[in-house]
Enzyme design. Structure first.
Site, PDB file in Angstrom:
ATOM      1  N   ARG A  26       0.873  -1.183   0.000  1.00 45.77           N
ATOM      2  CA  ARG A  26       0.000   0.000   0.000  1.00 45.77           C
ATOM      3  C   ARG A  26       0.901   1.220   0.000  1.00 45.77           C
ATOM      4  O   ARG A  26       2.113   1.110   0.049  1.00 45.77           O
ATOM      5  CB  ARG A  26      -1.018  -0.008   1.155  1.00 45.77           C
ATOM      6  CG  ARG A  26      -0.727  -0.789   2.380  1.00 45.77           C
ATOM      7  CD  ARG A  26       0.245  -0.169   3.343  1.00 45.77           C
ATOM      8  NE  ARG A  26       0.078   1.253   3.485  1.00 45.77           N
ATOM      9  CZ  ARG A  26       1.064   2.083   3.710  1.00 45.77           C
ATOM     10  NH1 ARG A  26       2.317   1.637   3.831  1.00 45.77           N
ATOM     11  NH2 ARG A  26       0.861   3.367   3.839  1.00 45.77           N
ATOM     12  N   GLY A  27       0.252   2.397  -0.086  1.00 45.45           N
ATOM     13  CA  GLY A  27       1.041   3.622  -0.185  1.00 45.45           C
ATOM     14  C   GLY A  27       1.271   3.947  -1.656  1.00 45.45           C
ATOM     15  O   GLY A  27       1.602   3.049  -2.451  1.00 45.45           O
ATOM     16  N   ALA A  28       1.117   5.241  -1.995  1.00 46.59           N
ATOM     17  CA  ALA A  28       1.073   5.633  -3.412  1.00 46.59           C
ATOM     18  C   ALA A  28       2.278   5.147  -4.227  1.00 46.59           C
ATOM     19  O   ALA A  28       2.122   4.526  -5.289  1.00 46.59           O
ATOM     20  CB  ALA A  28       0.948   7.147  -3.499  1.00 46.59           C
TER      21      ALA A  28
ATOM     22  N   GLN B 270      -2.194   2.251   9.964  1.00 51.15           N
ATOM     23  CA  GLN B 270      -0.881   2.296   9.309  1.00 51.15           C
ATOM     24  C   GLN B 270       0.146   3.045  10.160  1.00 51.15           C
ATOM     25  O   GLN B 270       1.338   2.743  10.113  1.00 51.15           O
ATOM     26  CB  GLN B 270      -0.972   2.992   7.942  1.00 51.15           C
ATOM     27  CG  GLN B 270      -1.688   2.190   6.880  1.00 51.15           C
ATOM     28  CD  GLN B 270      -3.149   2.586   6.773  1.00 51.15           C
ATOM     29  OE1 GLN B 270      -3.763   2.994   7.755  1.00 51.15           O
ATOM     30  NE2 GLN B 270      -3.717   2.460   5.600  1.00 51.15           N
TER      31      GLN B 270
ATOM     32  N   ARG C 285      -7.238  -0.153  -7.052  1.00 56.57           N
ATOM     33  CA  ARG C 285      -7.414   0.888  -6.032  1.00 56.57           C
ATOM     34  C   ARG C 285      -7.512   2.227  -6.757  1.00 56.57           C
ATOM     35  O   ARG C 285      -6.622   2.570  -7.538  1.00 56.57           O
ATOM     36  CB  ARG C 285      -6.254   0.900  -5.016  1.00 56.57           C
ATOM     37  CG  ARG C 285      -6.307  -0.284  -4.065  1.00 56.57           C
ATOM     38  CD  ARG C 285      -5.460  -0.065  -2.841  1.00 56.57           C
ATOM     39  NE  ARG C 285      -6.089   0.819  -1.879  1.00 56.57           N
ATOM     40  CZ  ARG C 285      -5.451   1.311  -0.812  1.00 56.57           C
ATOM     41  NH1 ARG C 285      -4.190   1.024  -0.597  1.00 56.57           N
ATOM     42  NH2 ARG C 285      -6.074   2.093   0.044  1.00 56.57           N
TER      43      ARG C 285
ATOM     44  N   ASN D  25      -5.262  12.593   0.850  1.00 57.68           N
ATOM     45  CA  ASN D  25      -4.409  11.744   1.687  1.00 57.68           C
ATOM     46  C   ASN D  25      -5.315  10.940   2.615  1.00 57.68           C
ATOM     47  O   ASN D  25      -6.544  11.112   2.615  1.00 57.68           O
ATOM     48  CB  ASN D  25      -3.405  12.588   2.469  1.00 57.68           C
ATOM     49  CG  ASN D  25      -2.306  11.739   3.087  1.00 57.68           C
ATOM     50  OD1 ASN D  25      -1.747  10.869   2.428  1.00 57.68           O
ATOM     51  ND2 ASN D  25      -2.009  11.948   4.357  1.00 57.68           N
ATOM     52  N   LYS D  26      -4.715  10.072   3.414  1.00 54.60           N
ATOM     53  CA  LYS D  26      -5.465   9.179   4.291  1.00 54.60           C
ATOM     54  C   LYS D  26      -6.521   9.940   5.089  1.00 54.60           C
ATOM     55  O   LYS D  26      -6.276  11.041   5.568  1.00 54.60           O
ATOM     56  CB  LYS D  26      -4.488   8.465   5.223  1.00 54.60           C
ATOM     57  CG  LYS D  26      -5.075   7.425   6.131  1.00 54.60           C
ATOM     58  CD  LYS D  26      -5.924   6.390   5.424  1.00 54.60           C
ATOM     59  CE  LYS D  26      -5.177   5.593   4.383  1.00 54.60           C
ATOM     60  NZ  LYS D  26      -6.047   4.714   3.579  1.00 54.60           N
TER      61      LYS D  26
ATOM     62  N   ASP E  65      -1.746  10.700  -1.738  1.00 60.61           N
ATOM     63  CA  ASP E  65      -2.005   9.660  -2.727  1.00 60.61           C
ATOM     64  C   ASP E  65      -2.311  10.259  -4.097  1.00 60.61           C
ATOM     65  O   ASP E  65      -2.155   9.592  -5.116  1.00 60.61           O
ATOM     66  CB  ASP E  65      -3.171   8.793  -2.241  1.00 60.61           C
ATOM     67  CG  ASP E  65      -2.789   8.143  -0.919  1.00 60.61           C
ATOM     68  OD1 ASP E  65      -2.250   7.037  -0.933  1.00 60.61           O
ATOM     69  OD2 ASP E  65      -2.978   8.781   0.143  1.00 60.61           O
TER      70      ASP E  65
HETATM   71  O1  MRU Z   1      -4.533   3.065   2.150  1.00 56.02           O
HETATM   72  P1  MRU Z   1      -3.053   3.253   2.013  1.00 56.02           P
HETATM   73  O2  MRU Z   1      -2.275   2.746   3.178  1.00 56.02           O
HETATM   74  O3  MRU Z   1      -2.524   2.791   0.702  1.00 56.02           O
HETATM   75  O4  MRU Z   1      -2.958   4.809   2.026  1.00 56.02           O
HETATM   76  C1  MRU Z   1      -1.858   5.451   1.595  1.00 56.02           C
HETATM   77  C2  MRU Z   1      -1.192   6.086   2.721  1.00 56.02           C
HETATM   78  O5  MRU Z   1      -0.452   5.423   3.405  1.00 56.02           O
HETATM   79  C3  MRU Z   1      -1.385   7.471   3.032  1.00 56.02           C
HETATM   80  O6  MRU Z   1      -2.487   8.080   2.578  1.00 56.02           O
HETATM   81  C4  MRU Z   1      -0.073   8.195   2.850  1.00 56.02           C
HETATM   82  O7  MRU Z   1      -0.088   9.260   3.706  1.00 56.02           O
HETATM   83  C5  MRU Z   1       0.194   8.633   1.456  1.00 56.02           C
HETATM   84  S1  MRU Z   1       0.824   7.392   0.475  1.00 56.02           S
HETATM   85  C6  MRU Z   1       2.385   7.972   0.169  1.00 56.02           C
END
Ligand code: MRU
Length: 366
Positions: A54-56, A207, A94, A258-259, A248
């Site tokens: 996960r994570g962009a 996370q 996603r 973002n999250k 993201d």
């Molecule tokens: O749902 P995720 O864990 O894939 O979400 C992404 C993230 O971890 C966050 O939004 C993060 O701050 C940005 S991703 C570089």
């Protein structure tokens, strides 16, 4: 990043066995360090959708290697159609992280003009590798560019540790190496600047609690876990000097997805005059969307809120229900922070205001 003294990237292949892509299955962290092998497009889609990765940045790099795995299975006769279909399926896994579609398009562009299926497969591999290398390098440069912000605050505090709040995990685990929001923190540590990190737990996937706190511990960076609702209170007390988060997807006008919960942190930071920075590689910019409200926001299963997984005393993992049976839950995964609440964007090319003209000046090719 080092895990128990050994350097790992979050995704890799071995030169003599290129048909297998290795990832760290993040669902088991911080309790178990599990390496998973991906050999097909299907494996890759599952890994992205079900959050093994996960994570962009890491989603983008995994999509790149997923396209390479798809190229190995693509028919010589219908190669380009097969690859287009694979790209569409990956993009549906996603919706919010811009890096996913960006990586798929980059592989399709690169393979599109190659003369033969064999050449296309080789190009798919080289391009996936390039995407991963570039992600790590851009994050390293984000660190070099962002460290000045922490240094200035440290000087103003006469060398007292700088208290930085972060939300979710925009660390090494969200990218191929270094992370975005964590890169300036690691650079500050390397420059001998004292830092202490407030880590939002980041419900419902946690996370922050599971990944960021563990990652910072591995890097020996002082950090304290807090509930998602504690940030505003800490800011009012003067216990937060700076907020750095990842993203993201960021529009070319400076709105940041973002999250979920990031927007509330930005509002509290604004109210308390605390600088609020967003760190991102340029692969996370959306050069087409003008308005943050048009960013697709992923909605995940309500069971991610109603249930929780943790470590039992016997070392096994257990998932339990937190709520009364039948409780309805709505699970928006991301929110949008408007550009006006953002002090600046830390990119691989430098720090820039979250506004259209400034962003385009830094990235004139777009
Ligand atoms: O749902 P995720 O864990 O894939 O979400 C992404 C993230 O971890 C966050 O939004 C993060 O701050 C940005 S991703 C570089």
């Amino acid at each position: 990043m080092n895990i128990n003294g050994k350097h790992y990237r979050t995704i890799w292949t071995s030169p003599d066995h290129r048909q297998t892509v290795y990832i760290i299955d993040q669902r088991h962290l911080p309790h178990q360090f599990v390496i998973e092998e991906l050999t097909t497009l299907e494996n890759t889609i599952t890994a992205i959708k079900d959050m093994h990765v996960r994570g962009a940045g890491l989603i983008g790099a995994t999509a790149g290697f997923g396209m390479y795995l798809a190229s190995l299975a693509a028919s010589d006769h219908t190669f380009d159609e097969d690859m287009n279909r694979a790209g569409k399926r990956l993009c549906q896994s996603r919706p919010t992280a811009k890096n996913l579609g960006w990586a798929v398009d980059r592989i399709l562009m690169a393979t599109g003009t190659a003369p033969s299926p064999t050449a296309k497969r080789e190009i798919a591999y080289q391009t996936a590798q390039e995407i991963a290398d570039e992600d790590a390098d851009f994050c390293r440069r984000i660190g070099q560019n962002g460290v000045s912000i922490i240094e200035q605050i440290s000087k103003a505090k006469n060398g007292q540790p700088v208290n930085i709040l972060t939300h979710c995990n925009a660390g090494w685990l969200a990218f191929v190496d270094h992370g975005s929001a964590t890169a300036p923190i690691y650079a500050a540590r390397d420059a001998g600047i004292g830092v202490h990190i407030w880590v939002d737990e980041t419900r419902p996937w946690n996370q922050g609690a599971k990944l960021t706190a563990w990652e910072l511990q591995q890097e020996k960076i002082p950090n304290t876990l807090i509930t998602d609702n504690a940030g505003g209170h800490l800011m009012q007390r003067g216990d937060v000097d700076l907020v750095i988060v990842g993203t993201d997807r960021t529009t070319h006008t400076g709105d940041v997805a973002n999250k979920i919960g990031t927007y509330l942190k930005a509002l509290a930071a604004h109210d308390n005059n605390i600088p609020f920075y967003v760190a991102l590689p340029s692969s996370t910019f959306d050069w087409e969307l003008d308005k943050g409200k048009d960013i697709p926001i992923e909605k995940r299963a309500g069971s991610e809120i109603t249930r929780i997984t943790g470590l039992k005393d016997d070392g096994s993992l257990e998932t339990v229900r937190l709520v009364a049976e039948g409780t309805q839950a709505e699970n928006y995964s991301f929110d949008v922070t408007p550009a006006r609440l953002i002090t600046g964007l830390i990119t691989e090319r430098g720090i820039v205001k979250a506004e259209r003209e400034a962003i385009h000046r830094l990235f004139p090719e777009h």
